[in-house]
Scaffold this motif. Structure first.
Motif, PDB file in Angstrom:
ATOM      1  N   ILE A 125       0.840  -1.209   0.000  1.00 54.59           N
ATOM      2  CA  ILE A 125       0.000   0.000   0.000  1.00 54.59           C
ATOM      3  C   ILE A 125       0.868   1.248   0.000  1.00 54.59           C
ATOM      4  N   ILE A 126       1.849   1.296   0.879  1.00 54.46           N
ATOM      5  CA  ILE A 126       2.736   2.458   0.955  1.00 54.46           C
ATOM      6  C   ILE A 126       3.521   2.630  -0.343  1.00 54.46           C
ATOM      7  N   ALA A 127       4.053   1.543  -0.854  1.00 52.39           N
ATOM      8  CA  ALA A 127       4.825   1.606  -2.088  1.00 52.39           C
ATOM      9  C   ALA A 127       3.958   2.050  -3.253  1.00 52.39           C
ATOM     10  N   SER A 128       2.738   1.569  -3.336  1.00 52.20           N
ATOM     11  CA  SER A 128       1.836   1.964  -4.426  1.00 52.20           C
ATOM     12  C   SER A 128       1.572   3.461  -4.405  1.00 52.20           C
ATOM     13  N   ILE A 129       1.321   3.980  -3.244  1.00 49.88           N
ATOM     14  CA  ILE A 129       1.041   5.417  -3.111  1.00 49.88           C
ATOM     15  C   ILE A 129       2.258   6.239  -3.525  1.00 49.88           C
ATOM     16  N   PHE A 130       3.417   5.906  -2.978  1.00 51.48           N
ATOM     17  CA  PHE A 130       4.590   6.745  -3.225  1.00 51.48           C
ATOM     18  C   PHE A 130       5.211   6.534  -4.602  1.00 51.48           C
ATOM     19  N   GLU A 131       5.143   5.353  -5.142  1.00 48.44           N
ATOM     20  CA  GLU A 131       5.625   5.150  -6.519  1.00 48.44           C
ATOM     21  C   GLU A 131       4.753   5.922  -7.503  1.00 48.44           C
ATOM     22  N   PHE A 132       3.445   5.877  -7.300  1.00 44.53           N
ATOM     23  CA  PHE A 132       2.541   6.613  -8.185  1.00 44.53           C
ATOM     24  C   PHE A 132       2.751   8.118  -8.047  1.00 44.53           C
ATOM     25  N   ALA A 133       2.883   8.591  -6.814  1.00 41.68           N
ATOM     26  CA  ALA A 133       3.108  10.022  -6.598  1.00 41.68           C
ATOM     27  C   ALA A 133       4.442  10.462  -7.199  1.00 41.68           C
ATOM     28  N   GLY A 134       5.465   9.650  -7.046  1.00 49.09           N
ATOM     29  CA  GLY A 134       6.765   9.982  -7.617  1.00 49.09           C
ATOM     30  C   GLY A 134       6.728  10.044  -9.127  1.00 49.09           C
ATOM     31  N   THR A 135       5.981   9.152  -9.727  1.00 48.22           N
ATOM     32  CA  THR A 135       5.843   9.165 -11.187  1.00 48.22           C
ATOM     33  C   THR A 135       5.132  10.429 -11.643  1.00 48.22           C
ATOM     34  N   LEU A 136       4.069  10.787 -10.969  1.00 45.31           N
ATOM     35  CA  LEU A 136       3.326  11.988 -11.356  1.00 45.31           C
ATOM     36  C   LEU A 136       4.119  13.264 -11.121  1.00 45.31           C
ATOM     37  N   LEU A 137       4.786  13.345  -9.985  1.00 45.28           N
ATOM     38  CA  LEU A 137       5.458  14.587  -9.617  1.00 45.28           C
ATOM     39  C   LEU A 137       6.845  14.741 -10.231  1.00 45.28           C
ATOM     40  N   LEU A 138       7.577  13.656 -10.409  1.00 42.61           N
ATOM     41  CA  LEU A 138       8.959  13.750 -10.854  1.00 42.61           C
ATOM     42  C   LEU A 138       9.244  13.098 -12.195  1.00 42.61           C
ATOM     43  N   GLY A 139       8.242  12.524 -12.824  1.00 40.03           N
ATOM     44  CA  GLY A 139       8.454  11.864 -14.110  1.00 40.03           C
ATOM     45  C   GLY A 139       8.961  12.809 -15.177  1.00 40.03           C
ATOM     46  N   ARG A 140       8.485  14.021 -15.171  1.00 39.86           N
ATOM     47  CA  ARG A 140       8.919  15.025 -16.150  1.00 39.86           C
ATOM     48  C   ARG A 140      10.396  15.373 -15.966  1.00 39.86           C
ATOM     49  N   VAL A 141      10.867  15.393 -14.743  1.00 35.32           N
ATOM     50  CA  VAL A 141      12.272  15.698 -14.470  1.00 35.32           C
ATOM     51  C   VAL A 141      13.176  14.628 -15.083  1.00 35.32           C
ATOM     52  N   SER A 142      12.784  13.373 -14.954  1.00 33.76           N
ATOM     53  CA  SER A 142      13.560  12.283 -15.544  1.00 33.76           C
ATOM     54  C   SER A 142      13.580  12.390 -17.056  1.00 33.76           C
ATOM     55  N   THR A 143      12.448  12.696 -17.637  1.00 32.56           N
ATOM     56  CA  THR A 143      12.369  12.841 -19.093  1.00 32.56           C
ATOM     57  C   THR A 143      13.229  13.997 -19.570  1.00 32.56           C
ATOM     58  N   ASP A 144      13.186  15.109 -18.863  1.00 30.86           N
ATOM     59  CA  ASP A 144      14.011  16.265 -19.241  1.00 30.86           C
ATOM     60  C   ASP A 144      15.497  15.945 -19.136  1.00 30.86           C
ATOM     61  N   THR A 145      15.884  15.196 -18.118  1.00 25.32           N
ATOM     62  CA  THR A 145      17.291  14.830 -17.955  1.00 25.32           C
ATOM     63  C   THR A 145      17.765  13.957 -19.107  1.00 25.32           C
ATOM     64  N   ILE A 146      16.985  12.988 -19.475  1.00 30.25           N
ATOM     65  CA  ILE A 146      17.367  12.098 -20.568  1.00 30.25           C
ATOM     66  C   ILE A 146      17.390  12.852 -21.892  1.00 30.25           C
ATOM     67  N   ALA A 147      16.433  13.747 -22.092  1.00 31.97           N
ATOM     68  CA  ALA A 147      16.339  14.491 -23.349  1.00 31.97           C
ATOM     69  C   ALA A 147      17.378  15.601 -23.453  1.00 31.97           C
ATOM     70  N   SER A 148      18.008  15.978 -22.346  1.00 35.56           N
ATOM     71  CA  SER A 148      18.904  17.133 -22.361  1.00 35.56           C
ATOM     72  C   SER A 148      20.304  16.832 -22.853  1.00 35.56           C
ATOM     73  N   GLY A 149      20.608  15.620 -23.201  1.00 33.25           N
ATOM     74  CA  GLY A 149      21.912  15.380 -23.794  1.00 33.25           C
ATOM     75  C   GLY A 149      22.727  14.284 -23.151  1.00 33.25           C
ATOM     76  N   ILE A 150      22.104  13.341 -22.514  1.00 30.08           N
ATOM     77  CA  ILE A 150      22.863  12.211 -21.999  1.00 30.08           C
ATOM     78  C   ILE A 150      23.485  11.454 -23.161  1.00 30.08           C
ATOM     79  N   ALA A 151      22.714  11.265 -24.208  1.00 25.63           N
ATOM     80  CA  ALA A 151      23.204  10.608 -25.414  1.00 25.63           C
ATOM     81  C   ALA A 151      23.277  11.637 -26.539  1.00 25.63           C
ATOM     82  N   ASP A 152      24.382  11.643 -27.259  1.00 26.49           N
ATOM     83  CA  ASP A 152      24.534  12.567 -28.380  1.00 26.49           C
ATOM     84  C   ASP A 152      23.959  11.909 -29.632  1.00 26.49           C
ATOM     85  N   ILE A 153      22.812  12.400 -30.046  1.00 17.99           N
ATOM     86  CA  ILE A 153      22.105  11.811 -31.180  1.00 17.99           C
ATOM     87  C   ILE A 153      22.889  11.992 -32.475  1.00 17.99           C
TER      88      ILE A 153
END
Length: 83
Positions: free
Chosen positions: A50-78
């Protein structure tokens, strides 16, 4: 754009594969997060899920965009992969 119209199945398969990888990564994160708590009997399995479900879902909603921005910002040189 004619090339993209020929391969809609690729987008669908890619979406399923991405979902599978996301599900697997999330499952691994959850196990790492509450494995010690359940193993030491601080939490029951039900409480941990129950605790993990709540916090994993909240983390995805609140911080998912940050992860996407980090990956898109140049980790790999296309540009290097296109030559």
């Amino acid at each position: 754009m004619a090339i993209l119209e020929e391969y809609p199945w690729l987008v669908i398969v890619g979406a399923f594969v991405a979902f599978g990888f996301g599900f697997g990564t999330g499952a691994n994160d959850v196990v790492n997060a509450f494995g010690t708590s359940v193993g030491s009997k601080s939490l029951t399995m039900r409480q941990a899920v129950i605790i993990a479900s709540i916090f994993e879902f909240a983390g995805t909603l609140l911080l998912g965009r940050v992860s996407t921005d980090t990956i898109a910002s140049g980790i790999a040189d296309i540009a290097q992969s296109s030559s």
